[in-house]
Design an enzyme around this catalytic site. Sequence first.
Site, PDB file in Angstrom:
ATOM      1  N   LYS A 210       0.841  -1.195   0.000  1.00  0.00           N
ATOM      2  CA  LYS A 210       0.000   0.000   0.000  1.00  0.00           C
ATOM      3  C   LYS A 210       0.875   1.244   0.000  1.00  0.00           C
ATOM      4  CE  LYS A 210      -2.166   2.557   3.098  1.00  0.00           C
ATOM      5  NZ  LYS A 210      -2.175   3.859   2.401  1.00  0.00           N
ATOM      6  N   GLU A 284      10.406   0.606  10.251  1.00  0.00           N
ATOM      7  CA  GLU A 284      11.406   1.652  10.029  1.00  0.00           C
ATOM      8  C   GLU A 284      10.684   2.961  10.287  1.00  0.00           C
ATOM      9  OE1 GLU A 284      13.152   4.398   9.028  1.00  0.00           O
ATOM     10  OE2 GLU A 284      13.263   3.911   6.893  1.00  0.00           O
ATOM     11  N   CYS A 318      13.469  10.364   7.230  1.00  0.00           N
ATOM     12  CA  CYS A 318      13.436   9.860   8.607  1.00  0.00           C
ATOM     13  C   CYS A 318      14.812   9.935   9.252  1.00  0.00           C
ATOM     14  CB  CYS A 318      12.906   8.435   8.628  1.00  0.00           C
ATOM     15  SG  CYS A 318      13.652   7.400   7.367  1.00  0.00           S
ATOM     16  N   GLU A 415      10.098  14.918  15.789  1.00  0.00           N
ATOM     17  CA  GLU A 415      10.474  14.809  14.386  1.00  0.00           C
ATOM     18  C   GLU A 415       9.618  15.787  13.588  1.00  0.00           C
ATOM     19  OE1 GLU A 415       9.474  11.170  12.203  1.00  0.00           O
ATOM     20  OE2 GLU A 415      11.471  11.262  11.327  1.00  0.00           O
TER      21      GLU A 415
END
Lengths: 507, 301
Positions: A210, A284, A318, A415
């Site tokens: 997806k 991850e 990331c 983040e």
Amino acid sequence: MTSDGKAIRPWSGPKGPAGWGLGDGQAIPWEYAPAPESRDIAKIRPQYGLFIGGREVPSSDGATFTSVDPSTEQPLAQLARATTADADRAVRAARRAQSRTWGRLHPRERAKYLFRIARILQERSREFAVLESIDSGKPIKESRDVDVPLAAAHFWYYAGWADKLEYAFPGRNARPLGVVAQIIPWNFPLLMLAWKIAPALAAGNTVVLKPASTTPLTALLFAEVCRQARLPGGVVNIVTGPGEIGMHLVTHPDVDKVAFTGSTSVGKLIQKGIAGTDKALTLELGGKAANIVFEDAALDQAVEGVINGIYFNQGEVCCAGSRLLVQESIAGPFIDKLKARLLTIRVGDPLDKNTDVGAINSRAQLEKITELVAAGTAEGAEIYQPPCDLPDRGFFFRPTLFTNVALSHRIAREEIFGPVLAVLTFRTPDEAIEKANNTEYGLSAGVWTEKGSRILAMVSRLKAGVVWANTFNKFDPTSPFGGYKESGFGREGGMHGLHAYVSLEDR
Amino acid sequence: MADRDPAEGRIEVWKTYKLYIGGAFPRTESGRTYVVSAADGTPLANACRASRKDVRDAVRAARSASGGWAGRTAMNRGQILYRVAELMEGRRAQFVEDVAQAEGLSAGKAGAAVDRAIDRWVWYAGWADKIAQVLGSSNPVAGPYFNFTIPEPTGVVGIVAPETSSLLGLVSRLAPALVGGSVAVVATSEARPLPAITLAEVLATSDVPGGVVNILTGLKAELAPAMAAHDDIDAIDAWGVPEALRREVELAAAENVKRVARRPKGVADARFDWLDDRAAERPEWIAAFLEMKTVWHPIGV
């Protein structure tokens, strides 16, 4: 005066950095002409279906959603919005293909299919690069030189493993896990697809993937590549739709393994979603990497590395080096160099070959960045943004640098996933380690020093899955990538990347 | 070389079989040839009977190409080997005809050998960026040092090719040397040299740089000792060295401490089954032409 005798037009833009031979702060005496990459090579259809069992099908209830060009806010295409029944159908197709074709194919032939896919990706690389930049907003020079070549390289690398698994796992039989559900983010749409699909297929699994809702187009072009390579139907299935469809796949009883790249908060939901089952999982997740610059570093190289570390892909990475830890003795001059370098960053049209920072992927992401930057100012950090013009339309954000940041500030802890750098200082290596590791994340880190023994000492104490020394944001299919702590578990890339897709049995 | 009835109207244009040195196709400097026959005795061609001086020229070409080939990224070498497979696939019919004639095989069996030769390039191509991961290591020494071991190519390898399997045997010995980053001087099968020259034509039009593979046809009794004695050859693949020459070749090889890759004990060249993947696809054949380099680096603030 120019060579043809015309007066140089006064430059209204930013001042140039010192040390360019122009005099301190003198205007940069040139402009860039537009250098747009042609959009024509990427044929965007008005409508896309799901890719299930080797065929394109509409969603079972006919529902669609829209993908938008983030640099213009114009709609690009209508995508089929998968239902849970569609997701079930995709899992069934994957199961059938795993047990009837792909799982039974001689590994040598599996390898040759993957080599074919790698070759076709190389052949159609510019088409993929343009489509990726249109759909995601990332600069063409990055999609062209990083995302697409690396995606092809991943297929290439894992193709070679398909018939060599006995050497990756000596003394054991490496068997496929079965059907894999893979959910990938919008920051590197094709590359994350390659990271997921290549090792899964090499090991004999079949997949239901997806893609992110804002960046589905290259995944659907990849479906066409699968057909071109005559990959047996059902080996790769691609369903587009909302997050609930991803969660449905995660919890589907006939899915053997889940691989997810995305935020830590969703990662936790997924880990909970498979709790108590036999499903395998790799995650991850997010990061808040420290880029540590010592006083003996090659400072100009370090400036380039820090800039690349946080502004590459609009900072939507990331493993971005979003926290700069600079040794106090050089903090002043180093920050001056960074600010000067920021003046030369070109923000704008993702398809312009000179663009360094393109469009933020979505309005929602732009709002998140805006909110966190406002929090940075409110909490007392000092903001710096170069005075560059932004396009009138589209989701753009100025490259941003914060000084006077405390470790407790939100911009130093959360983040941001945007072009925002938080600068902190340290005095001793111990303090650098203390600050670098003071985060729930542990994906990556950077160390800049000319002293090799210090690099290795820092490496051994940094709690991060990837440490770049005197470089940053380097990726290669042979090199394992993944996080410590809440940045996830499992590795992608290299021999270790195979581990996530096999079950090891006794011989 | 089968003659047609001249009355049919068209006379075939025959190919001159030459050597392959430094990316070019020279005749042997010696001016000598020998008659090569099909398995059924039909004469096929006059092949070059290469000399010691041709070996010298080939080694010079190989040495010049060595640095560039070893300096390529592993992935790039892998892609180049894969490209050889792509081009062989495109000329499959010619290879099948060559192998069938040379080895006296049916078209079906020759086809199987050619298919396997193509796939073998692919198998070894895949090793390019993996062999260091399997053979290299980081070594947990008992001290504050980062210690790691990486493989590097040996350099110039002299390959005395298998005698019986003219194409598949050659590919199975050549590919492992190349994928590790070494370059090769090949003495082909003496009695069945022609498929190797067709392979040279593929190599010449592939992305393999000139000089990385050099191919000599001729008498092994002349070529193998000359290769073994050459000081600028670093390793010798002695698979195809006739039993009677083995000791002489290995004695000469010792003069500059060449690495000698022997045929496995008890394996007869003529009876080796090159179609058997487990027997003929071996990472240790790559390792035979690799040197291991260990690096120590202190750890400390």
